[in-house]
Design a protein around this motif. Sequence first.
Motif, PDB file in Angstrom:
ATOM      1  N   PHE A  41       0.843  -1.198   0.000  1.00  8.58           N
ATOM      2  CA  PHE A  41       0.000   0.000   0.000  1.00  8.58           C
ATOM      3  C   PHE A  41       0.880   1.251   0.000  1.00  8.58           C
ATOM      4  O   PHE A  41       0.590   2.227  -0.715  1.00  8.58           O
ATOM      5  CB  PHE A  41      -0.931   0.004   1.211  1.00  8.58           C
ATOM      6  N   TYR A  42       1.935   1.228   0.787  1.00  7.37           N
ATOM      7  CA  TYR A  42       2.861   2.370   0.828  1.00  7.37           C
ATOM      8  C   TYR A  42       3.465   2.618  -0.545  1.00  7.37           C
ATOM      9  O   TYR A  42       3.527   3.771  -1.016  1.00  7.37           O
ATOM     10  CB  TYR A  42       3.957   2.115   1.860  1.00  7.37           C
ATOM     11  N   TRP A  43       3.893   1.549  -1.217  1.00  5.31           N
ATOM     12  CA  TRP A  43       4.482   1.729  -2.545  1.00  5.31           C
ATOM     13  C   TRP A  43       3.461   2.260  -3.545  1.00  5.31           C
ATOM     14  O   TRP A  43       3.776   3.063  -4.414  1.00  5.31           O
ATOM     15  CB  TRP A  43       5.052   0.392  -3.035  1.00  5.31           C
ATOM     16  N   ALA A  44       2.216   1.802  -3.431  1.00  7.43           N
ATOM     17  CA  ALA A  44       1.165   2.301  -4.321  1.00  7.43           C
ATOM     18  C   ALA A  44       0.922   3.789  -4.078  1.00  7.43           C
ATOM     19  O   ALA A  44       0.766   4.566  -5.033  1.00  7.43           O
ATOM     20  CB  ALA A  44      -0.118   1.507  -4.121  1.00  7.43           C
ATOM     21  N   MET A  45       0.884   4.197  -2.810  1.00  5.54           N
ATOM     22  CA  MET A  45       0.700   5.609  -2.487  1.00  5.54           C
ATOM     23  C   MET A  45       1.854   6.451  -3.022  1.00  5.54           C
ATOM     24  O   MET A  45       1.649   7.525  -3.621  1.00  5.54           O
ATOM     25  CB  MET A  45       0.573   5.783  -0.973  1.00  5.54           C
ATOM     26  N   ARG A  46       3.068   5.967  -2.852  1.00  2.00           N
ATOM     27  CA  ARG A  46       4.231   6.702  -3.342  1.00  2.00           C
ATOM     28  C   ARG A  46       4.193   6.842  -4.865  1.00  2.00           C
ATOM     29  O   ARG A  46       4.461   7.907  -5.418  1.00  2.00           O
ATOM     30  CB  ARG A  46       5.517   5.993  -2.900  1.00  2.00           C
ATOM     31  N   SER A  47       3.824   5.752  -5.553  1.00  2.25           N
ATOM     32  CA  SER A  47       3.742   5.791  -7.017  1.00  2.25           C
ATOM     33  C   SER A  47       2.619   6.711  -7.483  1.00  2.25           C
ATOM     34  O   SER A  47       2.746   7.398  -8.498  1.00  2.25           O
ATOM     35  CB  SER A  47       3.518   4.386  -7.569  1.00  2.25           C
ATOM     36  N   ALA A  48       1.504   6.748  -6.736  1.00  2.00           N
ATOM     37  CA  ALA A  48       0.391   7.629  -7.098  1.00  2.00           C
ATOM     38  C   ALA A  48       0.801   9.096  -6.978  1.00  2.00           C
ATOM     39  O   ALA A  48       0.453   9.926  -7.836  1.00  2.00           O
ATOM     40  CB  ALA A  48      -0.811   7.332  -6.207  1.00  2.00           C
ATOM     41  N   LEU A  49       1.548   9.433  -5.939  1.00  2.00           N
ATOM     42  CA  LEU A  49       2.021  10.812  -5.776  1.00  2.00           C
ATOM     43  C   LEU A  49       3.000  11.181  -6.892  1.00  2.00           C
ATOM     44  O   LEU A  49       2.956  12.305  -7.417  1.00  2.00           O
ATOM     45  CB  LEU A  49       2.670  10.977  -4.405  1.00  2.00           C
ATOM     46  N   ARG A  50       3.850  10.263  -7.265  1.00  2.00           N
ATOM     47  CA  ARG A  50       4.780  10.533  -8.363  1.00  2.00           C
ATOM     48  C   ARG A  50       4.043  10.704  -9.690  1.00  2.00           C
ATOM     49  O   ARG A  50       4.466  11.487 -10.555  1.00  2.00           O
ATOM     50  CB  ARG A  50       5.789   9.395  -8.474  1.00  2.00           C
ATOM     51  N   GLU A  51       2.936   9.976  -9.826  1.00  2.00           N
ATOM     52  CA  GLU A  51       2.148  10.086 -11.053  1.00  2.00           C
ATOM     53  C   GLU A  51       1.609  11.510 -11.231  1.00  2.00           C
ATOM     54  O   GLU A  51       1.467  11.995 -12.354  1.00  2.00           O
ATOM     55  CB  GLU A  51       0.999   9.084 -11.006  1.00  2.00           C
ATOM     56  N   LEU A  52       1.323  12.201 -10.110  1.00  2.00           N
ATOM     57  CA  LEU A  52       0.816  13.566 -10.169  1.00  2.00           C
ATOM     58  C   LEU A  52       1.809  14.534 -10.790  1.00  2.00           C
ATOM     59  O   LEU A  52       1.427  15.561 -11.365  1.00  2.00           O
ATOM     60  CB  LEU A  52       0.454  14.054  -8.768  1.00  2.00           C
ATOM     61  N   ILE A  53       3.092  14.197 -10.668  1.00  2.22           N
ATOM     62  CA  ILE A  53       4.121  15.098 -11.218  1.00  2.22           C
ATOM     63  C   ILE A  53       4.793  14.485 -12.456  1.00  2.22           C
ATOM     64  O   ILE A  53       5.955  14.753 -12.740  1.00  2.22           O
ATOM     65  CB  ILE A  53       5.177  15.444 -10.148  1.00  2.22           C
ATOM     66  N   GLY A  54       4.030  13.637 -13.154  1.00  4.76           N
ATOM     67  CA  GLY A  54       4.525  13.108 -14.420  1.00  4.76           C
ATOM     68  C   GLY A  54       5.140  11.729 -14.351  1.00  4.76           C
ATOM     69  O   GLY A  54       5.700  11.258 -15.352  1.00  4.76           O
ATOM     70  N   GLY A  55       5.057  11.069 -13.206  1.00  7.37           N
ATOM     71  CA  GLY A  55       5.602   9.724 -13.088  1.00  7.37           C
ATOM     72  C   GLY A  55       4.792   8.714 -13.886  1.00  7.37           C
ATOM     73  O   GLY A  55       3.686   9.012 -14.363  1.00  7.37           O
ATOM     74  N   PRO A  56       5.311   7.496 -14.020  1.00  2.95           N
ATOM     75  CA  PRO A  56       4.630   6.480 -14.837  1.00  2.95           C
ATOM     76  C   PRO A  56       3.327   5.994 -14.206  1.00  2.95           C
ATOM     77  O   PRO A  56       3.171   5.980 -12.979  1.00  2.95           O
ATOM     78  CB  PRO A  56       5.647   5.350 -14.922  1.00  2.95           C
TER      79      PRO A  56
END
Length: 341
Positions: A273-288
């Motif tokens: 869940f932590y990794w999903a949250m981190r990836s979701a936040l990165r997605e907001l700034i152009g992450g994959p």
Amino acid sequence: MNAERRPLPWHPVLPAPPWPRQRPQVSFIVCTRDRATVLKACIDSIRAACRAHPAFAAELVVVDNGSRDGTADYLSRIAATSDIALTAIREPRPGLAAARNAGLARARGRVLVFIDDDCRLDRNYLVDLERHYASGEKWLIRGGRVEIGDARDLPFTIKRCEERQRLTPAVHPGGFVLGCNMTMHRDVAARIGPFDERLGAGGALRSAEDTDYLVRAVLAGMAVEYVPDMTIFHHHGRRNRKAVDRLHRDYHFGNGALCLKHLRRAPWLLRHFYWAMRSALRELIGGPRFDQELRLSHWPIVLMNLAGAAKFMALVLARRPDRQPQPAQEPTEAKAEAGAR
């Protein structure tokens, strides 16, 4: 004692067959509801695989989970003429987990194989299955390769890894072994117990009855293994992004419930869940995105995980009598769920 091993009251778990000399080596368990057309293709593929390897005695257990499309009539017709033993069961209680439990209670094979009704077996499936179980290693759950059955379907709910793998806490258990191609020795199922009927398609928590089973196996000290053969072809029929997105959300709704259910005994699920949250936040700034090809976002994972956990909590609390004194000896299943709270 492991609370997850306690059987549900309405289904005895894997009763000892009264005909030991006639016990088949493998039981195929297929659960279905209102999909007679695809079910026929599934059954035909199982029968073809059995004819290709007749020395490995097999039976087919089909659980009709309340169909209204003529499935019962179709099963009645073919049962009398099938070249492998076919047992048709009607399970009126809705939900895939309830149907799986009905199949477990009637299966007599030493090895149990769960196949979805929209899947078709590779002709050499039993050859691969026999080879793997000939190793003598019994205490594990083993799943095989899942390929797209129709090129028009989107590449979802498949697993094409070329390497043999074993589940570790570093890998999310969801999708490691897919419930549409999941096998185990009958003693494994007897030890783990029935599927959690709150989970799974048609249940309150929509999905994850198979993932829950994997987690419970790990908690019982068993291995979970993926092998790149034992192939089935999945004809899931989802050909637009909307259908895939809906299933994607349902999967993570169930996974959120799963995380809370096993919070005390499997806290390693929280890291995912932590990794999903981190990836979701990165997605907001152009992450994959979670899946670039299907344009699936990380955000539904986070939001549906939270919603599923909340739903699980509501289900647990609804089972607890309001302001009633606790019994002196609390049932073990209730203790496990209290740990999640």
